[in-house]
Enzyme design. Structure first.
Site, PDB file in Angstrom:
ATOM      1  N   HIS A 299       0.823  -1.363  -0.201  1.00 29.97           N
ATOM      2  CA  HIS A 299      -0.497   0.460  -0.177  1.00 29.97           C
ATOM      3  C   HIS A 299       0.986   0.931  -0.019  1.00 29.97           C
ATOM      4  O   HIS A 299       0.158   2.426  -0.056  1.00 29.97           O
ATOM      5  CB  HIS A 299      -0.564  -0.050   1.480  1.00 29.97           C
ATOM      6  CG  HIS A 299       0.192   0.167   2.608  1.00 29.97           C
ATOM      7  ND1 HIS A 299       0.357  -1.478   2.910  1.00 29.97           N
ATOM      8  CD2 HIS A 299       0.281   1.034   3.234  1.00 29.97           C
ATOM      9  CE1 HIS A 299       0.790  -0.528   4.305  1.00 29.97           C
ATOM     10  NE2 HIS A 299       0.796   0.969   4.530  1.00 29.97           N
TER      11      HIS A 299
HETATM   12  C1  UD1 Z   1      -1.542   5.345   6.346  1.00 27.07           C
HETATM   13  C2  UD1 Z   1       0.130   5.213   7.547  1.00 27.07           C
HETATM   14  C3  UD1 Z   1       0.833   4.351   6.833  1.00 27.07           C
HETATM   15  C4  UD1 Z   1       0.137   3.155   8.071  1.00 27.07           C
HETATM   16  C5  UD1 Z   1      -1.436   2.433   6.999  1.00 27.07           C
HETATM   17  C6  UD1 Z   1      -1.832   1.569   7.133  1.00 27.07           C
HETATM   18  C7  UD1 Z   1      -0.047   7.532   6.978  1.00 27.07           C
HETATM   19  C8  UD1 Z   1       0.815   8.781   6.879  1.00 27.07           C
HETATM   20  N1  UD1 Z   1      -0.050   6.600   6.197  1.00 27.07           N
HETATM   21  O1  UD1 Z   1      -1.409   5.729   4.928  1.00 27.07           O
HETATM   22  O2  UD1 Z   1       1.857   5.041   7.451  1.00 27.07           O
HETATM   23  O3  UD1 Z   1       1.340   1.629   7.262  1.00 27.07           O
HETATM   24  O4  UD1 Z   1      -2.153   3.424   6.967  1.00 27.07           O
HETATM   25  O5  UD1 Z   1      -2.892   1.674   6.949  1.00 27.07           O
HETATM   26  O6  UD1 Z   1      -0.150   7.658   7.652  1.00 27.07           O
HETATM   27  N2  UD1 Z   1      -9.711   4.999   2.992  1.00 27.07           N
HETATM   28  C9  UD1 Z   1     -10.002   4.424   2.620  1.00 27.07           C
HETATM   29  N3  UD1 Z   1     -10.707   4.111   4.044  1.00 27.07           N
HETATM   30  C10 UD1 Z   1     -10.234   3.976   4.797  1.00 27.07           C
HETATM   31  C11 UD1 Z   1      -8.843   4.672   5.130  1.00 27.07           C
HETATM   32  C12 UD1 Z   1      -8.895   5.278   4.413  1.00 27.07           C
HETATM   33  O7  UD1 Z   1     -10.480   3.969   1.796  1.00 27.07           O
HETATM   34  O8  UD1 Z   1     -10.679   3.746   6.638  1.00 27.07           O
HETATM   35  C13 UD1 Z   1      -8.787   6.081   1.830  1.00 27.07           C
HETATM   36  C14 UD1 Z   1      -8.674   6.638   1.325  1.00 27.07           C
HETATM   37  O9  UD1 Z   1      -8.913   6.368  -0.199  1.00 27.07           O
HETATM   38  C15 UD1 Z   1      -7.027   7.140   1.289  1.00 27.07           C
HETATM   39  C16 UD1 Z   1      -6.307   5.809   1.541  1.00 27.07           C
HETATM   40  O10 UD1 Z   1      -7.305   5.176   1.518  1.00 27.07           O
HETATM   41  O11 UD1 Z   1      -7.695   8.752   0.645  1.00 27.07           O
HETATM   42  C17 UD1 Z   1      -5.153   6.122   1.803  1.00 27.07           C
HETATM   43  O12 UD1 Z   1      -5.343   6.806   4.086  1.00 27.07           O
HETATM   44  P1  UD1 Z   1      -4.666   7.464   4.102  1.00 27.07           P
HETATM   45  O13 UD1 Z   1      -4.765   7.543   5.908  1.00 27.07           O
HETATM   46  O14 UD1 Z   1      -3.888   8.619   3.589  1.00 27.07           O
HETATM   47  O15 UD1 Z   1      -2.976   6.630   4.466  1.00 27.07           O
HETATM   48  P2  UD1 Z   1      -2.796   4.969   4.029  1.00 27.07           P
HETATM   49  O16 UD1 Z   1      -2.052   4.676   2.933  1.00 27.07           O
HETATM   50  O17 UD1 Z   1      -4.058   4.330   4.781  1.00 27.07           O
END
Ligand code: UD1
Length: 373
Positions: free
Chosen positions: A208
């Protein structure tokens, strides 16, 4: 005294259980408040972890949701600051874990209000500032007063950055506490039978990181490699929402679904994933947590990263850094199948008692602030 304990993203939920229990057992004068920033919000990314790991319901939910790096971090900072200013009883400290945007956002809000910050999993460094997590680590440690580290490299890095020896404590790895206590429950679920897999005869693949999934060409190369590897071993691929979005945009999701030897699934619950990883032949991942879990389980781990902030998983554990080299990846899967892969050993203090050590350090820290010597 109240310590506000912050969670926001999936890996935080896993780590917080042992910390809360450790504080309860070892710091009787400390009360905790659980703050959920809402960085992760889907049931599969958040609530399922609360249910399976027996976490208490958050006392506060900040509901920040997704956003750009700066936007999300700013929302977290702003909403946590508002809560700190409005809450009935101001916490005496904020405890943050790991390296996600919730970690740094709440640490900043807290320290600006002169509320000291305790950082669990401090000191890890990839020395790669293209990773948002590295920025989060460096900033959080710079403003934290108590630095609880999971492996010796954490102490060395912090000393080099000018932190005092007394502020750093080696407590071990709280994520491995959870692994050890939940392994039986995970195995009892028997996800292998449900998925038609045989012990030691499949790979688990997760990715991811923006550096792996945001660049279309890179993601295509990984999907090609996955298809190739799945001819040698069936591949279970639990797909993070960020990765899923990108695969769908590029039309690669259909390719994966059409490949019978690849089992692409929604994100799995903690128990399902642990049930699968603990019996896998090999783990292929860019997740920091899975690198550590593979080392604790003594399962070969091919890490899709050019560097790692967790060097002990390479130096002592079962991980090898593969980066973007898909040729090397396929070769190393061959080595694993032929049992030519290196052995690892579980690091010291990854023994299931890290949460208690964290609790004891929190107790000492809070007492020292009341009675400065
Ligand atoms: C975040 C952490 C990363 C960790 C990962 C575990 C940061 C910078 N990164 O990355 O270190 O390894 O979490 O998962 O904090 N989304 C959903 N549902 C959710 C959450 C996210 O659909 O419940 C989607 C959204 O489109 C969002 C994208 O995932 O924009 C990314 O989520 P985000 O929390 O920004 O970062 P992660 O890639 O999950």
């Amino acid at each position: 005294d109240i310590v506000a304990c912050v969670v926001g993203a999936r890996p935080n939920f896993v780590k917080m259980g042992p910390i809360l229990r450790g504080i309860e057992a070892c710091a009787p004068n400390v009360q905790t408040r659980l703050i959920h920033t809402g960085q992760h919000y889907d049931d599969a990314m958040s609530d399922s972890f609360f249910r399976q790991l027996g976490l208490p319901q958050p006392d506060v939910h900040l509901s920040v949701g997704s956003g750009r790096q700066g936007e999300q971090t700013a929302k977290i900072l702003d909403s946590y600051e508002r809560w700190l200013l409005d809450c009935e009883q101001t916490p005496a400290a904020t405890l943050v874990v790991g390296d996600v945007n919730s970690t740094v956002g709440c640490a900043l809000a807290s320290t600006k209000l002169q509320i000291p910050v305790i950082h669990v999993e401090a000191g890890l460094r990839s020395f790669d500032r293209t990773m948002p997590e590295e920025i989060n680590r460096v900033v959080t440690d710079a403003i934290s007063e108590l630095l609880l580290v999971s492996e010796p490299s954490g102490r060395e890095n912090l000393l080099k950055e000018g932190k005092s020896d007394e502020s750093i404590r080696l407590c071990g790895n709280v994520m491995i506490d959870v692994l050890r206590s939940q392994l039986d429950a995970a195995t009892a679920l028997d996800p292998l039978r449900k998925m038609g897999l045989t012990k030691n005869q499949y790979a688990v693949w997760t990715m991811h990181r923006p550096s792996n999934v945001d660049d279309p060409e890179q993601l295509r190369r990984f999907v090609d490699a996955m298809t190739q590897i799945s001819q040698l071993l069936p591949v279970v691929f639990p797909v993070h929402p960020r990765t899923r979005n990108q695969l769908e945009t590029l039309g690669l999701w259909q390719t994966l679904e059409a490949t019978s030897t690849i089992l692409a699934t929604d994100p799995l619950s903690y128990h399902e994933l642990l049930g699968l990883t603990s019996k896998a032949k090999v783990i292929i991942t860019d997740s920091g947590g899975l690198q550590e879990e593979a080392t604790a389980l003594e399962i070969p781990c091919l890490t899709l990263r050019e560097n790692t902030e967790r060097p002990i998983t390479v130096d002592e554990g079962t991980s090898v850094l593969v980066g973007h080299d898909v040729g090397l990846l396929v070769k190393l899967v061959d080595d694993v199948i032929e049992n030519k892969f290196k052995q690892g050993k579980c690091p010291q203090l990854w023994d299931g008692s890290a949460g208690r050590r964290v609790g004891a350090e929190v107790a000492t820290f809070m007492a020292s602030r009341k009675n400065p010597s």
